[in-house]
Design a protein around this motif. Structure first.
Motif, PDB file in Angstrom:
ATOM      1  N   ASP A   1      44.706  47.737  33.681  1.00 38.97           N
ATOM      2  CA  ASP A   1      43.351  47.945  34.852  1.00 38.97           C
ATOM      3  C   ASP A   1      42.056  47.346  34.420  1.00 38.97           C
ATOM      4  O   ASP A   1      41.613  46.653  35.387  1.00 38.97           O
ATOM      5  CB  ASP A   1      43.203  49.415  34.658  1.00 38.97           C
ATOM      6  CG  ASP A   1      44.055  50.205  35.168  1.00 38.97           C
ATOM      7  OD1 ASP A   1      45.164  49.510  35.833  1.00 38.97           O
ATOM      8  OD2 ASP A   1      44.309  51.617  35.285  1.00 38.97           O
ATOM      9  N   CYS A   2      41.851  47.050  33.058  1.00 38.02           N
ATOM     10  CA  CYS A   2      40.536  46.532  32.865  1.00 38.02           C
ATOM     11  C   CYS A   2      40.452  44.902  33.048  1.00 38.02           C
ATOM     12  O   CYS A   2      39.711  44.431  33.240  1.00 38.02           O
ATOM     13  CB  CYS A   2      40.426  46.565  31.240  1.00 38.02           C
ATOM     14  SG  CYS A   2      38.574  46.224  30.642  1.00 38.02           S
ATOM     15  N   ARG A   3      41.850  44.392  33.013  1.00 39.83           N
ATOM     16  CA  ARG A   3      41.925  42.967  33.251  1.00 39.83           C
ATOM     17  C   ARG A   3      41.850  42.544  34.733  1.00 39.83           C
ATOM     18  O   ARG A   3      41.370  41.432  35.212  1.00 39.83           O
ATOM     19  CB  ARG A   3      43.252  42.324  32.914  1.00 39.83           C
ATOM     20  CG  ARG A   3      43.525  42.394  31.451  1.00 39.83           C
ATOM     21  CD  ARG A   3      44.827  41.983  30.944  1.00 39.83           C
ATOM     22  NE  ARG A   3      44.908  41.749  29.349  1.00 39.83           N
ATOM     23  CZ  ARG A   3      46.014  41.736  29.029  1.00 39.83           C
ATOM     24  NH1 ARG A   3      47.118  42.188  29.441  1.00 39.83           N
ATOM     25  NH2 ARG A   3      45.944  42.052  27.641  1.00 39.83           N
ATOM     26  N   LYS A   4      41.895  43.665  35.781  1.00 43.48           N
ATOM     27  CA  LYS A   4      41.727  43.537  37.256  1.00 43.48           C
ATOM     28  C   LYS A   4      40.267  43.474  37.661  1.00 43.48           C
ATOM     29  O   LYS A   4      39.906  43.373  38.715  1.00 43.48           O
ATOM     30  CB  LYS A   4      42.705  44.482  37.736  1.00 43.48           C
ATOM     31  CG  LYS A   4      43.905  44.239  37.520  1.00 43.48           C
ATOM     32  CD  LYS A   4      44.902  45.329  38.245  1.00 43.48           C
ATOM     33  CE  LYS A   4      46.329  45.228  37.920  1.00 43.48           C
ATOM     34  NZ  LYS A   4      47.068  46.487  38.298  1.00 43.48           N
ATOM     35  N   VAL A   5      39.421  44.262  36.781  1.00 50.18           N
ATOM     36  CA  VAL A   5      38.297  44.325  36.844  1.00 50.18           C
ATOM     37  C   VAL A   5      36.878  43.194  36.266  1.00 50.18           C
ATOM     38  O   VAL A   5      37.258  43.116  35.113  1.00 50.18           O
ATOM     39  CB  VAL A   5      37.584  45.630  36.689  1.00 50.18           C
ATOM     40  CG1 VAL A   5      36.267  46.091  36.577  1.00 50.18           C
ATOM     41  CG2 VAL A   5      38.376  46.887  37.176  1.00 50.18           C
ATOM     42  N   PRO A   6      36.264  42.410  37.022  1.00 53.01           N
ATOM     43  CA  PRO A   6      35.412  41.646  36.475  1.00 53.01           C
ATOM     44  C   PRO A   6      34.526  42.120  35.424  1.00 53.01           C
ATOM     45  O   PRO A   6      33.826  43.459  35.592  1.00 53.01           O
ATOM     46  CB  PRO A   6      34.622  41.021  37.689  1.00 53.01           C
ATOM     47  CG  PRO A   6      34.746  41.744  38.973  1.00 53.01           C
ATOM     48  CD  PRO A   6      36.205  42.691  38.650  1.00 53.01           C
ATOM     49  N   SER A   7      33.841  41.525  34.427  1.00 52.55           N
ATOM     50  CA  SER A   7      33.337  42.269  33.503  1.00 52.55           C
ATOM     51  C   SER A   7      31.648  42.190  33.916  1.00 52.55           C
ATOM     52  O   SER A   7      30.865  42.811  33.239  1.00 52.55           O
ATOM     53  CB  SER A   7      33.263  41.508  31.963  1.00 52.55           C
ATOM     54  OG  SER A   7      32.956  40.080  32.191  1.00 52.55           O
ATOM     55  N   LYS A   8      31.374  41.288  34.800  1.00 52.17           N
ATOM     56  CA  LYS A   8      30.162  41.251  35.171  1.00 52.17           C
ATOM     57  C   LYS A   8      29.880  41.638  36.725  1.00 52.17           C
ATOM     58  O   LYS A   8      30.802  41.605  37.315  1.00 52.17           O
ATOM     59  CB  LYS A   8      29.627  39.597  34.794  1.00 52.17           C
ATOM     60  CG  LYS A   8      29.602  39.204  33.841  1.00 52.17           C
ATOM     61  CD  LYS A   8      28.467  39.824  32.768  1.00 52.17           C
ATOM     62  CE  LYS A   8      28.625  39.365  31.520  1.00 52.17           C
ATOM     63  NZ  LYS A   8      27.629  40.160  30.599  1.00 52.17           N
ATOM     64  N   ASP A   9      28.726  41.882  37.040  1.00 53.58           N
ATOM     65  CA  ASP A   9      28.490  42.175  38.525  1.00 53.58           C
ATOM     66  C   ASP A   9      28.095  40.823  39.052  1.00 53.58           C
ATOM     67  O   ASP A   9      26.993  40.772  39.177  1.00 53.58           O
ATOM     68  CB  ASP A   9      27.328  43.276  38.832  1.00 53.58           C
ATOM     69  CG  ASP A   9      26.825  43.701  40.158  1.00 53.58           C
ATOM     70  OD1 ASP A   9      27.574  43.353  40.921  1.00 53.58           O
ATOM     71  OD2 ASP A   9      25.919  44.437  40.139  1.00 53.58           O
ATOM     72  N   PHE A  10      29.214  40.787  39.992  1.00 57.54           N
ATOM     73  CA  PHE A  10      28.875  39.311  40.802  1.00 57.54           C
ATOM     74  C   PHE A  10      27.809  39.392  42.009  1.00 57.54           C
ATOM     75  O   PHE A  10      27.409  38.492  42.462  1.00 57.54           O
ATOM     76  CB  PHE A  10      30.175  38.630  41.241  1.00 57.54           C
ATOM     77  CG  PHE A  10      31.038  38.364  39.957  1.00 57.54           C
ATOM     78  CD1 PHE A  10      30.494  36.707  39.455  1.00 57.54           C
ATOM     79  CD2 PHE A  10      32.176  38.721  39.712  1.00 57.54           C
ATOM     80  CE1 PHE A  10      31.221  36.572  38.219  1.00 57.54           C
ATOM     81  CE2 PHE A  10      32.821  38.114  38.623  1.00 57.54           C
ATOM     82  CZ  PHE A  10      32.516  37.312  38.074  1.00 57.54           C
ATOM     83  N   ASN A  11      27.320  40.567  42.133  1.00 56.96           N
ATOM     84  CA  ASN A  11      26.483  40.850  43.282  1.00 56.96           C
ATOM     85  C   ASN A  11      25.159  41.413  42.708  1.00 56.96           C
ATOM     86  O   ASN A  11      24.412  41.865  43.585  1.00 56.96           O
ATOM     87  CB  ASN A  11      26.939  41.805  44.290  1.00 56.96           C
ATOM     88  CG  ASN A  11      28.280  41.692  45.218  1.00 56.96           C
ATOM     89  OD1 ASN A  11      28.522  40.303  45.509  1.00 56.96           O
ATOM     90  ND2 ASN A  11      29.346  42.351  45.011  1.00 56.96           N
ATOM     91  N   ASP A  12      24.886  40.833  41.599  1.00 58.85           N
ATOM     92  CA  ASP A  12      23.630  41.304  40.886  1.00 58.85           C
ATOM     93  C   ASP A  12      22.525  40.616  41.693  1.00 58.85           C
ATOM     94  O   ASP A  12      22.295  39.200  41.629  1.00 58.85           O
ATOM     95  CB  ASP A  12      23.837  40.968  39.592  1.00 58.85           C
ATOM     96  CG  ASP A  12      22.291  41.374  38.881  1.00 58.85           C
ATOM     97  OD1 ASP A  12      21.388  41.798  39.354  1.00 58.85           O
ATOM     98  OD2 ASP A  12      22.390  40.896  37.622  1.00 58.85           O
ATOM     99  N   PRO A  13      21.571  41.276  42.239  1.00 58.67           N
ATOM    100  CA  PRO A  13      20.344  40.585  43.156  1.00 58.67           C
ATOM    101  C   PRO A  13      19.258  39.971  42.111  1.00 58.67           C
ATOM    102  O   PRO A  13      18.496  39.172  42.132  1.00 58.67           O
ATOM    103  CB  PRO A  13      19.767  41.812  43.882  1.00 58.67           C
ATOM    104  CG  PRO A  13      20.350  42.977  43.163  1.00 58.67           C
ATOM    105  CD  PRO A  13      21.562  42.659  42.521  1.00 58.67           C
TER     106      PRO A  13
END
Length: 129
Positions: free
Chosen positions: A39-51
């Motif tokens: 499950d962890c491999r399917k989730v990005p480690s960083k927030d790509f929508n970080d403003p």
């Protein structure tokens, strides 16, 4: 102009990813642990929508160029308009119908080559070129 646009040292961590990593450390049952790792491999480690994180990259090859914008669609539009204004000052014109603003998820064409999207790299970078 690039220095005025770029913001933040790094993207903030993805909270969902951090929660999964914490659960993996604590889990004793190997079957559950393996499922959590998958499950962890399917989730990005960083927030790509970080403003609070923005980047601008410029790639040029012969007479083609691409601007890669790690930011919002609106940020990419602003950059395109600034580039157009700068070119006008130099006596050049940018055909505003030709430059495409698109997500890297859709891939891109650059210098007659098609570059596919890869999940290994960020998924919200906008292309302008």
């Amino acid at each position: 102009e690039k220095l005025n646009f770029e913001k933040g040292k790094q993207r903030k961590a993805n909270l969902e990813y951090r929660k999964l990593r914490y659960r993996i450390k604590r889990e004793q049952d190997l079957k559950i642990r393996r499922r959590l790792i998958n499950d962890c491999r399917k989730v990005p480690s960083k927030d790509f929508n970080d403003p609070n994180f923005k980047r601008l990259f410029y790639v040029r090859y012969v007479d083609d160029w691409v601007l890669l914008v790690a930011g919002s669609f609106e940020d990419a539009k602003v950059i395109r308009n600034k580039v157009s204004e700068k070119l006008k000052k130099l006596g050049l014109t940018l055909n505003l119908e030709k430059p495409q603003i698109t997500s890297l998820r859709k891939g891109m064409s650059f210098s007659r080559d098609r570059l596919p999207y890869s999940k290994e790299y960020g998924n919200t970078t906008n292309l302008l070129g």
